[in-house]
Design a protein around this motif. Sequence first.
Motif, PDB file in Angstrom:
ATOM      1  N   UNK A   1      -8.636  -6.688   1.243  1.00  0.00           N
ATOM      2  CA  UNK A   1      -7.920  -7.429   2.297  1.00  0.00           C
ATOM      3  C   UNK A   1      -7.891  -8.938   1.977  1.00  0.00           C
ATOM      4  N   UNK A   2      -8.820  -9.401   1.100  1.00  0.00           N
ATOM      5  CA  UNK A   2      -8.828 -10.843   0.771  1.00  0.00           C
ATOM      6  C   UNK A   2      -7.847 -11.163  -0.357  1.00  0.00           C
ATOM      7  N   UNK A   3      -7.923 -10.370  -1.455  1.00  0.00           N
ATOM      8  CA  UNK A   3      -7.163 -10.812  -2.655  1.00  0.00           C
ATOM      9  C   UNK A   3      -6.221  -9.739  -3.203  1.00  0.00           C
ATOM     10  N   UNK A   4      -6.076  -8.632  -2.444  1.00  0.00           N
ATOM     11  CA  UNK A   4      -5.144  -7.562  -2.886  1.00  0.00           C
ATOM     12  C   UNK A   4      -5.632  -6.827  -4.142  1.00  0.00           C
ATOM     13  N   UNK A   5      -6.870  -7.135  -4.583  1.00  0.00           N
ATOM     14  CA  UNK A   5      -7.393  -6.435  -5.780  1.00  0.00           C
ATOM     15  C   UNK A   5      -7.682  -4.980  -5.464  1.00  0.00           C
ATOM     16  N   UNK A   6      -7.837  -4.173  -6.519  1.00  0.00           N
ATOM     17  CA  UNK A   6      -8.126  -2.745  -6.318  1.00  0.00           C
ATOM     18  C   UNK A   6      -9.613  -2.566  -5.997  1.00  0.00           C
ATOM     19  N   UNK A   7      -9.901  -1.619  -5.092  1.00  0.00           N
ATOM     20  CA  UNK A   7     -11.291  -1.340  -4.714  1.00  0.00           C
ATOM     21  C   UNK A   7     -11.745  -0.081  -5.466  1.00  0.00           C
ATOM     22  N   UNK A   8     -12.961  -0.149  -6.057  1.00  0.00           N
ATOM     23  CA  UNK A   8     -13.456   1.085  -6.692  1.00  0.00           C
ATOM     24  C   UNK A   8     -14.972   1.160  -6.536  1.00  0.00           C
ATOM     25  N   UNK A   9     -15.521   2.405  -6.604  1.00  0.00           N
ATOM     26  CA  UNK A   9     -16.980   2.517  -6.563  1.00  0.00           C
ATOM     27  C   UNK A   9     -17.560   1.832  -7.800  1.00  0.00           C
ATOM     28  N   UNK A  10     -18.801   1.413  -7.731  1.00  0.00           N
ATOM     29  CA  UNK A  10     -19.423   0.684  -8.845  1.00  0.00           C
ATOM     30  C   UNK A  10     -19.799   1.623  -9.985  1.00  0.00           C
TER      31      UNK A  10
END
Length: 283
Positions: free
Chosen positions: A171-180
């Motif tokens: 929601x801040x930078x439009x980057x993709x979210x993934x598990x670590x």
Amino acid sequence: PPTTPKSKPLSEPTIEEVAKGITDGTFKKIIVMTGAGISVAAGIPDFRTPGTGLYYNLQKYDLPFPEAVFEIRYFQQRPEPFYALAKEMWPSNYKPTITHHFIRLLEEKGVLLRNYTQNIDTLERQAGISPELLVEAHGSFGTTRCIKCKREVDQEWLREKVFRDEIPKCSDCEGLIKPDITFFGENLPERFHTLTHPDFQQCDLLFVIGTSLEVYPFASLVDRPKSDVPRVLINMEEVGPFESTKKDDCRDVKVLGDCQASVRELAKLLHWESELDELVHQG
Ligand code: APR
């Protein structure tokens, strides 16, 4: 009990000799290296076993090559295949296996120095292995973050997005979210790099269980123990340096077959069967 001279901890390369060395206190700094083979019995396919391995069942994602699904550059261009796979693999209703409980038992007996695992299913944590004795070398589904700004994200939020087939964006930078989990092209966790040197200086016995030893730098750990430290492969097939071990070489012990059955046999030799069953029943 008198400890056998350091030069030849094993008088012959057999699992019986290894068990004797554990019970008589010769081996008390044990490192266990594990891979996907130990979670197959939990219902999670491994990667490379022909036919059933994950990498043989990704046709529907139309990948350039199987490992691309865990390639960071490919993921940034085309994240859909990873999220579809994550949905299939999401560590929710899987249970630890006998092998996971055996590693926990090594800790309870005070002889586990460290478990280096390549698995991302968090079954080691579920089996109760202490976090400080665990190195999740390829990360895990345990934590989740944006790959651009590194902001940590609630795992539940990611799970909902993935199960609704929506691409999770920060929601801040439009980057993709993934598990670590560690993708090909990413660094392994800092913990891997800081612990391996001191650990392998102390290690007096190495178990290698359920891994093809195909992926580096993890696979290079097998050559890190000192030259007189026995290495025990418990695996369906010979892998890595074990493929070229000379028969009378007391350094390498090979127990080929299903690791769950082999570990149960080892527990029997150690007279730890009832304690192991106790842990298995606790689940
Ligand atoms: N008992 C014993 N060995 C088994 C069993 C079993 N029940 N089932 C599978 N194996 C063995 C296979 O024969 C193989 O040698 O476990 C090994 C699994 O190898 P891989 O599928 O390559 O899994 P792994 O070694 O963990 O892969 C390493 O590759 O894709 C990357 O990051 C991913 O961590 C993974 C890494």
